[in-house]
Design a protein around this motif. Structure first.
Motif, short mmCIF file in Angstrom:
data_model
loop_
_atom_site.label_atom_id
_atom_site.label_comp_id
_atom_site.label_asym_id
_atom_site.label_seq_id
_atom_site.Cartn_x
_atom_site.Cartn_y
_atom_site.Cartn_z
N GLY A 120 0.81 -1.18 -0.22
CA GLY A 120 0.13 0.02 0.29
C GLY A 120 0.89 1.13 0.02
O GLY A 120 2.11 1.25 0.05
N ARG A 121 0.10 2.29 0.11
CA ARG A 121 0.77 3.55 0.11
C ARG A 121 1.39 4.03 1.35
O ARG A 121 0.62 4.15 2.35
CB ARG A 121 0.06 4.94 -0.55
CG ARG A 121 0.81 5.94 -0.73
CD ARG A 121 0.28 6.96 -1.87
NE ARG A 121 0.96 8.22 -2.19
CZ ARG A 121 1.65 8.23 -2.97
NH1 ARG A 121 2.39 7.28 -3.72
NH2 ARG A 121 2.54 9.51 -3.14
N ILE A 122 2.55 4.32 1.64
CA ILE A 122 3.05 4.44 3.12
C ILE A 122 3.95 5.63 2.94
O ILE A 122 4.42 6.23 2.10
CB ILE A 122 4.16 3.30 3.25
CG1 ILE A 122 3.46 1.82 3.23
CG2 ILE A 122 5.02 3.43 4.67
CD1 ILE A 122 4.18 0.73 3.47
N GLY A 123 3.71 6.41 4.25
CA GLY A 123 4.61 7.36 4.58
C GLY A 123 5.48 6.94 6.01
O GLY A 123 4.84 6.49 6.81
N MET A 124 6.67 7.54 6.19
CA MET A 124 7.53 7.08 7.33
C MET A 124 7.86 8.55 8.15
O MET A 124 7.95 9.60 7.54
CB MET A 124 8.78 6.62 6.75
CG MET A 124 8.80 5.32 6.14
SD MET A 124 10.22 4.31 5.98
CE MET A 124 11.00 5.32 4.58
N LEU A 125 7.86 8.13 9.21
CA LEU A 125 8.21 9.20 10.46
C LEU A 125 9.22 8.64 11.17
O LEU A 125 9.19 7.41 11.57
CB LEU A 125 7.12 9.70 11.27
CG LEU A 125 5.72 10.32 10.45
CD1 LEU A 125 4.32 10.60 11.36
CD2 LEU A 125 5.91 11.66 9.71
N ILE A 126 9.95 9.53 11.49
CA ILE A 126 11.15 8.94 12.70
C ILE A 126 10.96 9.89 13.90
O ILE A 126 11.09 11.11 13.87
CB ILE A 126 12.55 9.11 12.12
CG1 ILE A 126 12.74 8.43 10.86
CG2 ILE A 126 13.62 8.69 13.11
CD1 ILE A 126 14.05 8.43 10.10
N ASP A 127 10.81 9.03 14.97
CA ASP A 127 10.51 9.22 16.35
C ASP A 127 9.94 10.87 16.65
O ASP A 127 8.65 11.18 16.63
CB ASP A 127 11.61 8.88 17.38
CG ASP A 127 12.84 9.24 16.93
OD1 ASP A 127 13.87 8.45 17.29
OD2 ASP A 127 13.09 10.44 16.45
N ALA A 171 -0.77 8.74 1.75
CA ALA A 171 -0.27 7.83 2.70
C ALA A 171 -1.85 7.21 3.32
O ALA A 171 -2.42 7.79 3.99
CB ALA A 171 0.68 8.18 3.75
N GLN A 172 -1.71 5.89 3.36
CA GLN A 172 -2.58 4.94 3.99
C GLN A 172 -2.09 4.46 5.31
O GLN A 172 -3.20 4.20 6.22
CB GLN A 172 -3.44 3.93 3.19
CG GLN A 172 -4.32 4.56 1.93
CD GLN A 172 -5.15 3.44 1.22
OE1 GLN A 172 -4.43 2.54 0.74
NE2 GLN A 172 -6.30 3.62 0.85
N ILE A 173 -1.19 4.24 5.18
CA ILE A 173 -0.27 3.63 6.23
C ILE A 173 0.83 4.48 6.64
O ILE A 173 1.65 4.84 5.78
CB ILE A 173 0.32 2.38 6.14
CG1 ILE A 173 -0.93 1.38 5.66
CG2 ILE A 173 1.12 1.69 7.27
CD1 ILE A 173 -0.41 -0.20 5.08
N LEU A 174 0.97 5.00 8.05
CA LEU A 174 2.20 5.71 8.55
C LEU A 174 2.86 4.80 9.44
O LEU A 174 2.73 3.97 10.28
CB LEU A 174 1.56 6.65 9.57
CG LEU A 174 0.89 7.79 8.75
CD1 LEU A 174 0.26 8.99 9.88
CD2 LEU A 174 1.41 8.70 7.75
N ALA A 175 4.45 4.79 8.75
CA ALA A 175 5.35 3.52 9.52
C ALA A 175 6.17 4.63 10.30
O ALA A 175 6.75 5.44 9.85
CB ALA A 175 6.15 3.04 8.41
N CYS A 176 6.07 4.45 11.71
CA CYS A 176 6.55 5.48 12.82
C CYS A 176 7.74 4.52 13.38
O CYS A 176 7.55 3.86 14.35
CB CYS A 176 5.68 6.06 13.74
SG CYS A 176 4.34 6.87 13.28
N LEU A 177 9.13 4.97 13.02
CA LEU A 177 10.14 4.05 13.42
C LEU A 177 10.64 5.10 14.64
O LEU A 177 11.35 6.24 14.40
CB LEU A 177 11.21 4.05 12.29
CG LEU A 177 10.90 3.19 11.19
CD1 LEU A 177 10.32 3.97 10.12
CD2 LEU A 177 12.14 2.40 10.53
#
Length: 278
Positions: free
Chosen positions: A139-146, A163-169
């Motif tokens: 799917g369409r993802i966007g990333m965030l870092i802490d 973005a449909q999913i936010l990946a927060c690392l």
């Protein structure tokens, strides 16, 4: 309907890249066995985080890697048919970035450089300049870092980019200045969960939040990996322990359901919002 199983990891990583890659291989294997097609690993999973956030030692920084480094290629090969997000210290030539890549067996699908740097990180890293979503087999993802997720504009920018999913690392520690006797009473522990749920709910998206565990230098990491639905409900979590939070949902259907009556992105009024200029 297309059901997706998402895993978010809570685990400890340090300076030894061979150890980190072995742990990543184990987590990818565990996520695959659980049926996950998307795995979000913590910030700084390749090389570990800073040992001292207040006064980072320039001689003890994580190893700096290019996005085409063999270590990242190894993660991509391990990912194979899965989509895996992983944090690392990026070699930007004259500067370093706290960065994350999203990979599959096809290679790098997306790259994010942490935009919002807390005070200690500015001594070690340069800030990124963009928030961009990207398409993946999951799917369409966007990333965030802490620290990025502290700012509502970060997640909103990605949601507006589809973005449909936010990946927060994250490599998010317990409070350094005001330690609590119990993790549940820790201010940063509460904020970590609050931001995860708020960013998902206000944008009506799915959020997968990973974090480091254990201790590095003077910092104790929170864990608390989780998957959050578009209504802000926590679908799976690890609490403070190492492990995987795994949840299965039809991402598009759940987002459509959340936006059926109240569609936050469509109902914004940007023309009346105040823009603060430095």
């Amino acid at each position: 309907m297309s059901v997706l199983r998402i895993a978010a990891a809570a685990a400890h990583f340090g300076r030894d890249l061979a150890f980190d890659l072995a742990r990543i291989a184990k987590l990818i294997g565990d996520a695959r066995a659980a049926g996950a097609r998307l795995l979000v690993l913590p910030d700084a999973a390749l090389g570990g985080y800073l040992a001292d956030l207040r006064r980072p030692d320039p001689e003890a920084l994580p190893p700096a890697l290019k996005p085409d480094d063999p270590a990242i290629a190894r993660v991509a090969a391990l990912a194979a048919e899965m989509v895996v997000c992983v944090g690392f210290c990026e070699d930007g030539g004259d500067v370093r970035y706290n960065a994350a890549v999203c990979v599959s067996g096809d290679g790098v699908l997306g790259l994010h450089r942490k935009v919002h740097l807390p005070a200690g990180e500015t001594a070690a890293y340069a800030p990124g300049e963009r928030f961009d979503a990207f398409d993946t087999p999951a799917g369409r993802i966007g990333m965030l870092i802490d620290y990025d997720k502290t700012f509502p504009e970060s997640a909103r920018s990605l949601a507006l980019d589809g973005a449909q999913i936010l990946a927060c690392l994250s490599a998010w520690p317990a409070s350094v200045t005001n330690r609590a006797p119990r993790m549940a009473q820790d201010r940063q522990s509460r904020l970590f969960d609050l931001y995860d749920q708020a960013r998902a709910a206000e944008n009506q998206v799915v959020l997968a939040s990973s974090n480091q565990t254990g201790v590095m230098g003077g910092m104790r990491f929170l864990g608390q990996a989780k998957v959050v639905g578009p209504g802000g409900d926590v679908l799976a979590r690890t609490w403070s322990k190492a492990g995987l939070a795994v949840a299965e949902l039809d991402v598009a259907a759940e987002i459509d359901r959340a936006r059926r009556i109240l569609h936050h992105l469509h109902e914004r009024r940007p023309g009346v919002y105040r823009e603060v200029r430095a």
